[in-house]
Structure formats: structure tokens, C-alpha cells
Design a protein around this motif. Structure first.
Motif, mmCIF file in Angstrom:
data_model
loop_
_atom_site.group_PDB
_atom_site.id
_atom_site.type_symbol
_atom_site.label_atom_id
_atom_site.label_comp_id
_atom_site.label_asym_id
_atom_site.label_seq_id
_atom_site.Cartn_x
_atom_site.Cartn_y
_atom_site.Cartn_z
ATOM 1 N N CYS A 1 14.714 -4.063 -21.137
ATOM 2 C CA CYS A 1 13.494 -3.463 -21.682
ATOM 3 C C CYS A 1 13.537 -3.384 -23.210
ATOM 4 C CB CYS A 1 13.270 -2.059 -21.105
ATOM 5 S SG CYS A 1 12.877 -2.055 -19.340
ATOM 6 N N ARG A 2 14.719 -3.515 -23.772
ATOM 7 C CA ARG A 2 14.871 -3.459 -25.231
ATOM 8 C C ARG A 2 14.796 -4.849 -25.874
ATOM 9 N NH1 ARG A 2 18.687 0.287 -23.229
ATOM 10 N NH2 ARG A 2 20.440 -1.176 -23.467
ATOM 11 N N THR A 3 14.547 -5.869 -25.049
ATOM 12 C CA THR A 3 14.419 -7.236 -25.557
ATOM 13 C C THR A 3 12.938 -7.611 -25.540
ATOM 14 O OG1 THR A 3 16.588 -7.790 -24.617
ATOM 15 C CG2 THR A 3 15.158 -9.627 -25.238
ATOM 16 N N PRO A 4 12.308 -7.740 -26.719
ATOM 17 C CA PRO A 4 10.853 -7.869 -26.782
ATOM 18 C C PRO A 4 10.258 -8.971 -25.906
ATOM 19 C CG PRO A 4 11.747 -7.522 -28.975
ATOM 20 C CD PRO A 4 12.922 -7.694 -28.057
ATOM 21 N N GLU A 5 10.896 -10.161 -25.854
ATOM 22 C CA GLU A 5 10.261 -11.278 -25.142
ATOM 23 C C GLU A 5 10.210 -11.091 -23.624
ATOM 24 O OE1 GLU A 5 14.360 -13.049 -26.442
ATOM 25 O OE2 GLU A 5 12.996 -11.445 -27.090
ATOM 26 N N ALA B 1 10.427 -7.685 -22.290
ATOM 27 C CA ALA B 1 10.342 -6.230 -22.094
ATOM 28 C C ALA B 1 9.317 -5.840 -21.031
ATOM 29 C CB ALA B 1 10.013 -5.551 -23.424
ATOM 30 N N GLU B 2 8.134 -6.452 -21.090
ATOM 31 C CA GLU B 2 7.083 -6.060 -20.148
ATOM 32 C C GLU B 2 7.497 -6.352 -18.707
ATOM 33 O OE1 GLU B 2 2.336 -6.889 -19.207
ATOM 34 O OE2 GLU B 2 3.262 -7.664 -21.056
ATOM 35 N N ARG B 3 8.051 -7.543 -18.486
ATOM 36 C CA ARG B 3 8.477 -7.907 -17.129
ATOM 37 C C ARG B 3 9.693 -7.089 -16.695
ATOM 38 N NH1 ARG B 3 9.512 -13.970 -17.766
ATOM 39 N NH2 ARG B 3 9.612 -13.394 -19.971
ATOM 40 N N ALA B 4 10.573 -6.772 -17.627
ATOM 41 C CA ALA B 4 11.727 -5.923 -17.297
ATOM 42 C C ALA B 4 11.278 -4.531 -16.891
ATOM 43 C CB ALA B 4 12.681 -5.858 -18.489
ATOM 44 N N GLU B 5 10.269 -4.012 -17.561
ATOM 45 C CA GLU B 5 9.744 -2.691 -17.193
ATOM 46 C C GLU B 5 9.164 -2.701 -15.787
ATOM 47 O OE1 GLU B 5 7.041 -1.892 -20.346
ATOM 48 O OE2 GLU B 5 8.631 -1.434 -21.808
ATOM 49 N N GLN B 6 8.556 -3.831 -15.402
ATOM 50 C CA GLN B 6 8.042 -3.958 -14.030
ATOM 51 C C GLN B 6 9.187 -3.942 -13.017
ATOM 52 O OE1 GLN B 6 5.784 -7.594 -14.266
ATOM 53 N NE2 GLN B 6 3.987 -6.590 -15.142
ATOM 54 N N LEU B 7 10.309 -4.590 -13.367
ATOM 55 C CA LEU B 7 11.467 -4.576 -12.481
ATOM 56 C C LEU B 7 12.087 -3.188 -12.392
ATOM 57 C CD1 LEU B 7 13.392 -7.920 -13.140
ATOM 58 C CD2 LEU B 7 11.846 -7.355 -11.275
ATOM 59 N N VAL B 8 12.106 -2.471 -13.503
ATOM 60 C CA VAL B 8 12.616 -1.094 -13.484
ATOM 61 C C VAL B 8 11.753 -0.240 -12.557
ATOM 62 C CG1 VAL B 8 12.858 1.002 -14.880
ATOM 63 C CG2 VAL B 8 13.729 -1.187 -15.743
ATOM 64 N N ALA B 9 10.445 -0.399 -12.666
ATOM 65 C CA ALA B 9 9.546 0.359 -11.782
ATOM 66 C C ALA B 9 9.781 -0.021 -10.324
ATOM 67 C CB ALA B 9 8.091 0.090 -12.176
ATOM 68 N N LEU B 10 10.028 -1.318 -10.069
ATOM 69 C CA LEU B 10 10.289 -1.762 -8.698
ATOM 70 C C LEU B 10 11.596 -1.170 -8.184
ATOM 71 C CD1 LEU B 10 9.473 -3.551 -6.313
ATOM 72 C CD2 LEU B 10 10.632 -5.460 -7.444
ATOM 73 N N CYS B 11 12.629 -1.124 -9.036
ATOM 74 C CA CYS B 11 13.899 -0.506 -8.637
ATOM 75 C C CYS B 11 13.681 0.940 -8.202
ATOM 76 C CB CYS B 11 14.899 -0.545 -9.793
ATOM 77 S SG CYS B 11 15.723 -2.131 -10.023
ATOM 78 N N ARG B 12 12.909 1.651 -8.960
ATOM 79 C CA ARG B 12 12.674 3.068 -8.624
ATOM 80 C C ARG B 12 11.864 3.207 -7.342
ATOM 81 N NH1 ARG B 12 11.781 4.303 -15.032
ATOM 82 N NH2 ARG B 12 13.995 4.549 -15.514
ATOM 83 N N MET B 13 10.934 2.269 -7.135
ATOM 84 C CA MET B 13 10.132 2.279 -5.916
ATOM 85 C C MET B 13 10.991 2.003 -4.687
ATOM 86 S SD MET B 13 6.918 -0.233 -5.115
ATOM 87 C CE MET B 13 6.426 -0.104 -6.836
ATOM 88 N N LEU B 14 12.015 1.141 -4.869
ATOM 89 C CA LEU B 14 12.874 0.732 -3.752
ATOM 90 C C LEU B 14 14.189 1.493 -3.714
ATOM 91 C CD1 LEU B 14 12.405 -3.152 -3.980
ATOM 92 C CD2 LEU B 14 11.407 -1.607 -2.289
ATOM 93 N N TRP B 15 14.278 2.598 -4.425
ATOM 94 C CA TRP B 15 15.541 3.318 -4.552
ATOM 95 C C TRP B 15 16.142 3.662 -3.192
ATOM 96 C CZ3 TRP B 15 18.357 3.347 -8.711
ATOM 97 C CH2 TRP B 15 19.440 4.232 -8.823
ATOM 98 N N ASP B 16 15.299 4.047 -2.247
ATOM 99 C CA ASP B 16 15.800 4.435 -0.924
ATOM 100 C C ASP B 16 16.090 3.238 -0.034
ATOM 101 O OD1 ASP B 16 13.076 3.806 -0.732
ATOM 102 O OD2 ASP B 16 12.779 5.087 1.015
ATOM 103 N N CYS B 17 15.811 2.026 -0.524
ATOM 104 C CA CYS B 17 16.049 0.813 0.268
ATOM 105 C C CYS B 17 17.346 0.119 -0.119
ATOM 106 C CB CYS B 17 14.892 -0.177 0.077
ATOM 107 S SG CYS B 17 13.299 0.438 0.635
ATOM 108 N N ASP B 18 18.083 0.683 -1.034
ATOM 109 C CA ASP B 18 19.266 0.021 -1.578
ATOM 110 C C ASP B 18 20.311 -0.263 -0.500
ATOM 111 O OD1 ASP B 18 20.960 -0.756 -3.944
ATOM 112 O OD2 ASP B 18 22.213 0.805 -3.064
#
Length: 312
Positions: A57-61, A63-80
């Protein structure tokens, strides 16, 4: 690279080695690292991957897609899958039928999940099972390594449909099944629609099913060779088969609106009673389960399909 990914995960569903290597290599570029994170998440490695996605998320090129993956990780936290509790599943090695994966839940509702060519449902069967667990239904995962659109049977034994239908009936009866559902992706979407018809399923959920493709000369020749007899287009034509039955399962076909081949398949059953087409606008990906997972709509759609409230 050492990880806490548990040994109980079958080899065919281990995260690909390249993804682990990319995240271990300081010289790997952001695009490669982003792809590695996405691959790991699709294999159910969520907790372990989150810090790597957050760093991107700290890499500009990216960052937007990485933030989407972070949100997906949190959404799937209980599926790990790296959590201590293994999925209580049985990989059955049936000498006649081949391998299939059974996950009992003590329910009278059973779901048959027909995987695609890569023995996946876009995501690994392990991540899919974590997504399905809260619904409390028995699940049987089926595989078709012969790529026969399941006309040849399951597990690579190529016994044909009739013995496979009888086997699935016995397995479902063993669960005490009263209500049966079928779900599938790609060639497995065709399999779900076809077996759902013969098994008298309540409903079918087919993601990007390959319906017209099975009638092409090359697949027909491959299936004919597997079965040792000629197989014609009429035998595998789903529209002909569904229209010819007095009762057939209600079915929802989900595909991307920008994927011409998948739209053509969805149109094959258009106009038949109980057949619903759900077209995802501006989506060209064949692997629409991944698309729905990333949008947060997958669990809700599965809950609606099973007639259950989507778990929180």
C-alpha cells in the motif's frame, strides 16, 4: 521458504511456490509481489499474506490494488487456512470412481461442488470450504482430471455418467440428504447443471459454465475415446436435455458481461422456465468466483442460492 501453512493441505492445493519465493525475494518488483499476494489469498493463506499486502500500500503504482487486497484479507479473516483447526474432511479413494472430497456437517442438505479443469473453483477448494462452512451443509467436492465435462465420470476413472450418478446418490443417502444442491465453475458448471438434472437437485448455481463448448468436435472426440463409444452433440446438449424434462432444477448462471464465450453459453438455456442469468457488467474474467469474492458478493449469492441467511 518456511511458513506456518499446515501439512494437512493436500499438495494439489498448496500455494504455488513462485508466490512464496516472490515475497521472500527483496528484488521482486511490486507487480510480482502483488500477484503473489493475490495467489496466496485465493489459496486461503490470508493471515500470513496481510502484512505483505499492507506493505504494498506504500508503493504508489500498486497502492490502490493493494488496498483492495488488504480489504479482501480482512473480509476473509475467518476463512484463513493457516489457523490451527483443520477442515474435517475425508478424501475418498474409491477404486471404481476415483477421488472425491467429502465434508460432512450433520445436515440433511448436501451440496455437490463440481470443480473446473484445475481442480479448483477459481479459488482453492479449501478456501471455498471455509466460505461454505458457516452455512452448515454437507459438501462433496468432485474432480474431473480427464477434462470430460464430467460426462466421463469423476476422479479420472472414466466410468461414465450412470455409475457416477448412482455413486452420488449413495453418498447423499449416506448423509441423510433431503435437499440437494449443485454448484460448479467452468467445465464444472456444465457438470453441475448436467448432474443436477439427473439427480433431481433442488437448484444449481453455475459460474461461467461451458455449455456450448462441450458440443465442439474435439471435446466430443475426447469424451468418446474415454468412454469407448461414440458421443454425439445431442447427448451433451443441455438445452435439449432440460427442455425435454417435465421437471428440472431451477438454475442460476453467473458470468461476465464482457466475456463473449461465457455469454454464449448463458444464452443456450435462455427462456427455459426456472433458468436465471446473472450477468456481471464490465467483467471479462472467466473466473467470476474470484470477481465475486473480491466484490464481497460471493457469500450473499451462495446464501440466496441455498435459501439461507448469509452468515456475518
Amino acid at each position: 521458504m518456511a511458513t506456518d501453512i499446515p501439512a494437512w493441505i493436500h499438495a494439489s492445493n498448496q500455494p504455488p511456490a513462485w508466490s512464496l519465493a516472490a515475497l521472500a525475494d527483496p528484488a521482486a518488483g511490486p507487480e510480482q509481489r502483488l500477484s503473489a499476494c493475490q495467489s496466496l489469498i485465493q489459496n486461503g493463506v490470508v493471515h500470513w499474506t496481510l502484512p505483505h499486502a499492507e506493505a504494498l500500500c506504500r508503493t504508489p503504482e500498486v497502492a490502490e490494488r493493494a488496498e483492495q487486497l488488504v480489504a479482501l484479507c480482512r473480509m476473509l479473516w475467518d476463512c484463513d487456512l493457516t489457523a490451527p483447526a483443520a477442515i474435517p474432511a475425508t478424501l475418498a479413494r474409491d477404486p471404481a470412481a476415483g477421488n472425491y472430497w467429502m465434508v460432512p456437517a450433520g445436515s440433511t442438505t448436501t451440496l455437490l461442488a463440481f470443480t473446473g479443469r484445475a481442480r479448483r473453483l477459481s479459488v482453492s477448494v479449501y478456501l471455498m470450504q471455509r466460505i461454505l462452512e458457516p452455512f452448515g451443509v454437507n459438501v462433496i467436492y468432485l474432480f474431473d482430471p480427464a477434462d470430460s465435462f464430467y460426462i466421463g465420470g469423476i476422479g479420472g476413472r472414466w466410468t461414465g455418467m450412470e455409475p457416477t450418478v448412482e455413486l452420488l446418490r449413495r453418498l447423499c443417502d449416506g448423509f441423510g440428504t433431503r435437499t440437494l444442491y449443485c454448484l460448479g465453475q467452468s467445465t464444472g458448471g456444465y457438470g453441475a447443471l448436467r448432474y443436477g438434472l439427473d439427480l433431481g437437485a433442488e437448484a444449481v448455481l453455475a459460474f461461467s459454465p461451458m455449455i456450448w463448448q462441450v458440443m465442439r468436435p474435439r471435446p466430443l472426440a475426447r469424451i468418446s475415446q474415454l468412454l469407448g463409444r461414440p458421443v454425439g452433440a445431442e447427448e451433451v446438449d443441455l438445452r435439449h436435455l432440460y427442455a425435454g424434462r417435465e421437471r428440472h432444477p431451477r438454475a442460476r448462471i453467473v458470468c461476465g458481461g464482457d466475456n463473449a464465450a461465457d455469454l454464449r453459453s448463458a444464452a443456450m438455456l435462455a427462456g427455459l422456465p426456472g433458468i436465471d442469468r446473472h450477468i456481471l457488467p464490465s467483467v471479462s474474467d472467466h473466473a467470476v468466483i474470484t470477481t465475486l469474492l473480491q466484490s464481497g458478493d460471493l457469500r450473499r449469492m451462495i446464501g440466496e442460492f441455498l435459501g439461507m441467511t448469509c452468515p456475518d
